[in-house]
Design a protein around this motif. Sequence first.
Motif, PDB file in Angstrom:
ATOM      1  N   ALA A 190      98.727  25.326 -11.658  1.00  0.00           N
ATOM      2  CA  ALA A 190      99.297  24.136 -12.298  1.00  0.00           C
ATOM      3  C   ALA A 190      99.073  24.184 -13.813  1.00  0.00           C
ATOM      4  N   PRO A 191     100.028  23.707 -14.581  1.00  0.00           N
ATOM      5  CA  PRO A 191      99.877  23.683 -16.042  1.00  0.00           C
ATOM      6  C   PRO A 191      98.861  22.642 -16.488  1.00  0.00           C
ATOM      7  N   PRO A 192      98.333  22.823 -17.692  1.00  0.00           N
ATOM      8  CA  PRO A 192      98.557  23.925 -18.620  1.00  0.00           C
ATOM      9  C   PRO A 192      97.815  25.184 -18.176  1.00  0.00           C
ATOM     10  N   VAL A 193      98.302  26.330 -18.604  1.00  0.00           N
ATOM     11  CA  VAL A 193      97.734  27.606 -18.179  1.00  0.00           C
ATOM     12  C   VAL A 193      96.697  28.147 -19.164  1.00  0.00           C
ATOM     13  N   SER A 194      96.478  27.431 -20.268  1.00  0.00           N
ATOM     14  CA  SER A 194      95.463  27.845 -21.239  1.00  0.00           C
ATOM     15  C   SER A 194      95.033  26.632 -22.052  1.00  0.00           C
ATOM     16  N   HIS A 195      93.959  26.828 -22.804  1.00  0.00           N
ATOM     17  CA  HIS A 195      93.583  25.786 -23.750  1.00  0.00           C
ATOM     18  C   HIS A 195      94.662  25.712 -24.821  1.00  0.00           C
ATOM     19  N   PRO A 196      94.703  24.637 -25.600  1.00  0.00           N
ATOM     20  CA  PRO A 196      95.736  24.514 -26.638  1.00  0.00           C
ATOM     21  C   PRO A 196      95.705  25.692 -27.614  1.00  0.00           C
ATOM     22  N   GLN A 197      96.880  26.127 -28.045  1.00  0.00           N
ATOM     23  CA  GLN A 197      97.005  27.257 -28.965  1.00  0.00           C
ATOM     24  C   GLN A 197      96.208  27.044 -30.247  1.00  0.00           C
ATOM     25  N   ASP A 198      96.122  25.795 -30.702  1.00  0.00           N
ATOM     26  CA  ASP A 198      95.440  25.534 -31.976  1.00  0.00           C
ATOM     27  C   ASP A 198      93.927  25.348 -31.824  1.00  0.00           C
ATOM     28  N   GLN A 199      93.412  25.467 -30.613  1.00  0.00           N
ATOM     29  CA  GLN A 199      91.966  25.361 -30.380  1.00  0.00           C
ATOM     30  C   GLN A 199      91.341  26.728 -30.651  1.00  0.00           C
ATOM     31  N   PRO A 200      90.384  26.808 -31.547  1.00  0.00           N
ATOM     32  CA  PRO A 200      89.830  28.122 -31.896  1.00  0.00           C
ATOM     33  C   PRO A 200      88.951  28.708 -30.795  1.00  0.00           C
ATOM     34  N   ALA A 201      88.802  30.016 -30.834  1.00  0.00           N
ATOM     35  CA  ALA A 201      87.836  30.719 -29.997  1.00  0.00           C
ATOM     36  C   ALA A 201      86.989  31.557 -30.950  1.00  0.00           C
ATOM     37  N   PRO A 202      85.696  31.324 -31.014  1.00  0.00           N
ATOM     38  CA  PRO A 202      84.966  30.359 -30.202  1.00  0.00           C
ATOM     39  C   PRO A 202      85.293  28.919 -30.591  1.00  0.00           C
ATOM     40  N   GLY A 203      84.932  28.028 -29.724  1.00  0.00           N
ATOM     41  CA  GLY A 203      85.239  26.622 -29.945  1.00  0.00           C
ATOM     42  C   GLY A 203      84.208  25.731 -29.299  1.00  0.00           C
ATOM     43  N   PRO A 204      84.354  24.459 -29.432  1.00  0.00           N
ATOM     44  CA  PRO A 204      85.408  23.796 -30.191  1.00  0.00           C
ATOM     45  C   PRO A 204      85.073  23.740 -31.679  1.00  0.00           C
ATOM     46  N   ALA A 205      86.082  23.508 -32.467  1.00  0.00           N
ATOM     47  CA  ALA A 205      85.896  23.413 -33.910  1.00  0.00           C
ATOM     48  C   ALA A 205      84.834  22.366 -34.218  1.00  0.00           C
ATOM     49  N   GLY A 206      83.956  22.694 -35.141  1.00  0.00           N
ATOM     50  CA  GLY A 206      82.922  21.755 -35.559  1.00  0.00           C
ATOM     51  C   GLY A 206      81.607  21.897 -34.814  1.00  0.00           C
ATOM     52  N   ARG A 207      81.576  22.628 -33.686  1.00  0.00           N
ATOM     53  CA  ARG A 207      80.319  22.782 -32.939  1.00  0.00           C
ATOM     54  C   ARG A 207      79.840  24.229 -32.866  1.00  0.00           C
ATOM     55  N   VAL A 208      80.617  25.139 -33.395  1.00  0.00           N
ATOM     56  CA  VAL A 208      80.246  26.556 -33.331  1.00  0.00           C
ATOM     57  C   VAL A 208      79.335  26.868 -34.519  1.00  0.00           C
ATOM     58  N   PRO A 209      78.130  27.398 -34.257  1.00  0.00           N
ATOM     59  CA  PRO A 209      77.222  27.702 -35.372  1.00  0.00           C
ATOM     60  C   PRO A 209      77.736  28.874 -36.203  1.00  0.00           C
ATOM     61  N   ALA A 210      77.325  28.920 -37.447  1.00  0.00           N
ATOM     62  CA  ALA A 210      77.756  29.977 -38.362  1.00  0.00           C
ATOM     63  C   ALA A 210      77.353  31.365 -37.838  1.00  0.00           C
ATOM     64  N   ASP A 211      76.221  31.449 -37.147  1.00  0.00           N
ATOM     65  CA  ASP A 211      75.731  32.729 -36.626  1.00  0.00           C
ATOM     66  C   ASP A 211      76.078  32.907 -35.141  1.00  0.00           C
ATOM     67  N   TRP A 212      77.247  32.405 -34.730  1.00  0.00           N
ATOM     68  CA  TRP A 212      77.635  32.390 -33.322  1.00  0.00           C
ATOM     69  C   TRP A 212      77.629  33.757 -32.667  1.00  0.00           C
ATOM     70  N   ALA A 213      78.022  34.798 -33.375  1.00  0.00           N
ATOM     71  CA  ALA A 213      78.101  36.132 -32.770  1.00  0.00           C
ATOM     72  C   ALA A 213      76.739  36.601 -32.261  1.00  0.00           C
ATOM     73  N   GLY A 214      75.678  36.210 -32.942  1.00  0.00           N
ATOM     74  CA  GLY A 214      74.339  36.594 -32.507  1.00  0.00           C
ATOM     75  C   GLY A 214      73.859  35.860 -31.270  1.00  0.00           C
ATOM     76  N   ALA A 215      74.537  34.777 -30.907  1.00  0.00           N
ATOM     77  CA  ALA A 215      74.157  33.989 -29.724  1.00  0.00           C
ATOM     78  C   ALA A 215      74.903  34.418 -28.463  1.00  0.00           C
ATOM     79  N   LEU A 216      75.841  35.348 -28.598  1.00  0.00           N
ATOM     80  CA  LEU A 216      76.613  35.784 -27.431  1.00  0.00           C
ATOM     81  C   LEU A 216      75.785  36.650 -26.516  1.00  0.00           C
ATOM     82  N   HIS A 217      76.050  36.521 -25.212  1.00  0.00           N
ATOM     83  CA  HIS A 217      75.449  37.420 -24.209  1.00  0.00           C
ATOM     84  C   HIS A 217      76.295  38.675 -24.175  1.00  0.00           C
ATOM     85  N   ARG A 218      75.657  39.782 -24.067  1.00  0.00           N
ATOM     86  CA  ARG A 218      76.407  41.061 -24.060  1.00  0.00           C
ATOM     87  C   ARG A 218      76.215  41.781 -22.761  1.00  0.00           C
TER      88      ARG A 218
END
Length: 117
Positions: A89-117
């Motif tokens: 059922a639609p929608p099939v994705s988050h909104p196109q204008d929603q950033p990844a990572p997201g949501p806008a305003g809550r992603v820390p500046a050093d987000w890449a270091g917090a990712l699990h690998r």
Amino acid sequence: MSENNGIDPTAAPSGAGCADCEATGGWWFHLRRCAACGHVGCCDSSPGQHATAHFEAAGHPLVQSYEPGEDWFWDYATDELYERGPELAPPVSHPQDQPAPGPAGRVPADWAGALHR
């Protein structure tokens, strides 16, 4: 992937972002949508890993990418990737204008270091 597998193609997504991150003020890298109930959770690279947590709690093994332009499925129970599956059922994705990572305003500046690998 068989036709049934607990998939409900009529289940609407729970929202535009990870339901659990939204509830706790967290953030996500990429999103996955449960094919059984529509729960949107964050991927295993995300700090919360909520899509996997949903599988473990609810026993719903199949998720579909909830990223724009992606329609693959993952089966947590078998660790298998499926390039296609039933249309959900639609929608099939988050909104196109929603950033990844997201949501806008809550992603820390050093987000890449917090990712699990």
